[in-house]
Design a protein around this motif. Structure first.
Motif, PDB file in Angstrom:
ATOM      1  N   GLY A  35       0.818  -1.207   0.000  1.00  0.00           N
ATOM      2  CA  GLY A  35       0.000   0.000   0.000  1.00  0.00           C
ATOM      3  C   GLY A  35       0.848   1.251   0.000  1.00  0.00           C
ATOM      4  N   SER A  36       0.407   2.259   0.721  1.00  0.00           N
ATOM      5  CA  SER A  36       1.088   3.550   0.739  1.00  0.00           C
ATOM      6  C   SER A  36       2.460   3.496   1.410  1.00  0.00           C
ATOM      7  N   LEU A  37       2.770   2.405   2.086  1.00  0.00           N
ATOM      8  CA  LEU A  37       4.072   2.268   2.754  1.00  0.00           C
ATOM      9  C   LEU A  37       5.017   1.324   2.004  1.00  0.00           C
ATOM     10  N   ARG A  38       4.676   1.011   0.739  1.00  0.00           N
ATOM     11  CA  ARG A  38       5.538   0.146  -0.076  1.00  0.00           C
ATOM     12  C   ARG A  38       6.904   0.779  -0.265  1.00  0.00           C
ATOM     13  N   SER A  39       7.920  -0.057  -0.235  1.00  0.00           N
ATOM     14  CA  SER A  39       9.291   0.382  -0.462  1.00  0.00           C
ATOM     15  C   SER A  39       9.507   0.697  -1.938  1.00  0.00           C
ATOM     16  N   ASN A  40      10.372   1.647  -2.207  1.00  0.00           N
ATOM     17  CA  ASN A  40      10.785   1.959  -3.572  1.00  0.00           C
ATOM     18  C   ASN A  40      12.178   1.430  -3.868  1.00  0.00           C
ATOM     19  N   ASP A  41      12.721   0.617  -2.979  1.00  0.00           N
ATOM     20  CA  ASP A  41      14.066   0.065  -3.158  1.00  0.00           C
ATOM     21  C   ASP A  41      14.108  -0.788  -4.426  1.00  0.00           C
ATOM     22  N   THR A  42      15.028  -0.476  -5.308  1.00  0.00           N
ATOM     23  CA  THR A  42      15.120  -1.200  -6.586  1.00  0.00           C
ATOM     24  C   THR A  42      15.623  -2.625  -6.403  1.00  0.00           C
ATOM     25  N   HIS A  43      16.213  -2.942  -5.258  1.00  0.00           N
ATOM     26  CA  HIS A  43      16.696  -4.300  -4.998  1.00  0.00           C
ATOM     27  C   HIS A  43      15.634  -5.184  -4.353  1.00  0.00           C
ATOM     28  N   ALA A  44      14.546  -4.577  -3.914  1.00  0.00           N
ATOM     29  CA  ALA A  44      13.465  -5.341  -3.287  1.00  0.00           C
ATOM     30  C   ALA A  44      12.676  -6.081  -4.370  1.00  0.00           C
ATOM     31  N   ILE A  45      11.959  -7.105  -3.952  1.00  0.00           N
ATOM     32  CA  ILE A  45      11.205  -7.960  -4.872  1.00  0.00           C
ATOM     33  C   ILE A  45       9.712  -7.750  -4.639  1.00  0.00           C
ATOM     34  N   GLN A  46       8.948  -7.711  -5.724  1.00  0.00           N
ATOM     35  CA  GLN A  46       7.497  -7.534  -5.629  1.00  0.00           C
ATOM     36  C   GLN A  46       6.795  -8.871  -5.856  1.00  0.00           C
ATOM     37  N   PHE A  47       5.793  -9.128  -5.029  1.00  0.00           N
ATOM     38  CA  PHE A  47       4.961 -10.314  -5.159  1.00  0.00           C
ATOM     39  C   PHE A  47       3.496  -9.893  -5.258  1.00  0.00           C
ATOM     40  N   PRO A  48       2.690 -10.655  -6.000  1.00  0.00           N
ATOM     41  CA  PRO A  48       1.247 -10.391  -6.000  1.00  0.00           C
ATOM     42  C   PRO A  48       0.702 -10.576  -4.584  1.00  0.00           C
ATOM     43  N   HIS A  49      -0.404  -9.888  -4.300  1.00  0.00           N
ATOM     44  CA  HIS A  49      -0.958  -9.923  -2.946  1.00  0.00           C
ATOM     45  C   HIS A  49      -2.469  -9.831  -3.026  1.00  0.00           C
ATOM     46  N   ARG A  50      -3.146 -10.698  -2.336  1.00  0.00           N
ATOM     47  CA  ARG A  50      -4.608 -10.724  -2.426  1.00  0.00           C
ATOM     48  C   ARG A  50      -5.277  -9.512  -1.809  1.00  0.00           C
ATOM     49  N   TRP A  51      -4.595  -8.807  -0.915  1.00  0.00           N
ATOM     50  CA  TRP A  51      -5.225  -7.694  -0.221  1.00  0.00           C
ATOM     51  C   TRP A  51      -4.913  -6.336  -0.859  1.00  0.00           C
ATOM     52  N   THR A  52      -3.907  -6.265  -1.751  1.00  0.00           N
ATOM     53  CA  THR A  52      -3.540  -4.988  -2.363  1.00  0.00           C
ATOM     54  C   THR A  52      -3.312  -5.168  -3.858  1.00  0.00           C
ATOM     55  N   SER A  53      -3.765  -4.213  -4.644  1.00  0.00           N
ATOM     56  CA  SER A  53      -3.628  -4.335  -6.097  1.00  0.00           C
ATOM     57  C   SER A  53      -2.182  -4.167  -6.562  1.00  0.00           C
ATOM     58  N   GLU A  54      -1.372  -3.420  -5.823  1.00  0.00           N
ATOM     59  CA  GLU A  54       0.016  -3.182  -6.227  1.00  0.00           C
ATOM     60  C   GLU A  54       0.969  -4.277  -5.776  1.00  0.00           C
ATOM     61  N   GLY A  55       0.523  -5.176  -4.942  1.00  0.00           N
ATOM     62  CA  GLY A  55       1.378  -6.243  -4.454  1.00  0.00           C
ATOM     63  C   GLY A  55       2.150  -5.863  -3.202  1.00  0.00           C
ATOM     64  N   VAL A  56       2.984  -6.783  -2.786  1.00  0.00           N
ATOM     65  CA  VAL A  56       3.810  -6.631  -1.580  1.00  0.00           C
ATOM     66  C   VAL A  56       5.257  -6.531  -2.013  1.00  0.00           C
ATOM     67  N   ILE A  57       6.003  -5.674  -1.350  1.00  0.00           N
ATOM     68  CA  ILE A  57       7.435  -5.538  -1.595  1.00  0.00           C
ATOM     69  C   ILE A  57       8.179  -6.243  -0.460  1.00  0.00           C
ATOM     70  N   VAL A  58       9.117  -7.104  -0.842  1.00  0.00           N
ATOM     71  CA  VAL A  58       9.923  -7.850   0.121  1.00  0.00           C
ATOM     72  C   VAL A  58      11.368  -7.383   0.002  1.00  0.00           C
ATOM     73  N   ASP A  59      11.920  -6.951   1.107  1.00  0.00           N
ATOM     74  CA  ASP A  59      13.310  -6.511   1.155  1.00  0.00           C
ATOM     75  C   ASP A  59      14.033  -7.430   2.138  1.00  0.00           C
ATOM     76  N   ALA A  60      14.702  -8.442   1.575  1.00  0.00           N
ATOM     77  CA  ALA A  60      15.388  -9.424   2.414  1.00  0.00           C
ATOM     78  C   ALA A  60      16.450 -10.130   1.594  1.00  0.00           C
ATOM     79  N   ALA A  61      17.503 -10.537   2.262  1.00  0.00           N
ATOM     80  CA  ALA A  61      18.502 -11.389   1.630  1.00  0.00           C
ATOM     81  C   ALA A  61      17.946 -12.818   1.604  1.00  0.00           C
ATOM     82  N   PHE A  62      18.601 -13.688   0.841  1.00  0.00           N
ATOM     83  CA  PHE A  62      18.129 -15.069   0.739  1.00  0.00           C
ATOM     84  C   PHE A  62      19.017 -15.980   1.580  1.00  0.00           C
ATOM     85  N   SER A  63      18.548 -16.281   2.760  1.00  0.00           N
ATOM     86  CA  SER A  63      19.163 -17.291   3.633  1.00  0.00           C
ATOM     87  C   SER A  63      18.035 -17.913   4.429  1.00  0.00           C
ATOM     88  N   GLY A  64      18.284 -19.036   5.017  1.00  0.00           N
ATOM     89  CA  GLY A  64      17.258 -19.682   5.825  1.00  0.00           C
ATOM     90  C   GLY A  64      16.770 -18.798   6.956  1.00  0.00           C
TER      91      GLY A  64
END
Length: 165
Positions: A35-64
């Protein structure tokens, strides 16, 4: 519109820290936003989201460790939208930050904490009630708090070793 930052020390503690023994800990931070608090970080990843039309932004490294913390943060974000809809609270944006460490000697979790930032026209009291409810019902934090068991499948569904391609 009221923007409220609410920090909640999630009641998620899987093991005690050995930091008193001088064993260094690692920190694994993640952020999910929508929503209005989505990150604009170009390294973050966007996923579809059932609650928001713009999706969810995930900012995380890939480790367990990051994925464990991401599961908790993502669940909290989803449940904020779900429970807000149930309570009739309009939520314009959500950002959930989760972090935790692992003991470098035993690789056991030292616990997970999270905080939630909300953008909403609801009152601070309504948002606090919403976040208390989410903290009680969020499925992934509840599973982690309960100490879910994890087992590798053996027998008919055992691991397969494939030749190099």
């Amino acid at each position: 519109m009221l923007a409220v930052l609410v920090g909640i020390a999630a009641r998620v503690t899987m093991t005690r820290s050995n930091s008193a023994k001088g064993v260094p800990m690692n920190q694994f931070d993640v952020v999910v936003s929508a929503g209005s608090l989505r990150s604009n970080d170009t390294h973050a990843i966007q996923f579809p989201h059932r609650w928001t039309s713009e999706g969810v932004i995930v900012d995380a490294a890939f480790s367990g460790a990051h994925l464990l913390h991401l599961a908790a943060a993502g669940c909290v974000l989803n449940d904020v939208y779900r429970e807000a809809a149930t309570l009739g609270i309009q939520v314009d944006g959500v950002r959930v930050s989760a972090a935790g460490g692992f003991d470098a000697e035993t690789w056991t979790s030292t616990g997970i904490t999270y905080s939630v930032e909300l953008s909403s026209s609801a009152t601070a009291q309504e948002l606090a009630r919403l976040l208390d409810l989410v903290d009680d019902v969020a499925e992934i934090p509840r599973a982690i708090r309960a100490g879910a068991t994890v087992h590798r499948l053996r027998g008919q569904r055992q691991d397969q070793v494939l030749p190099p391609s």
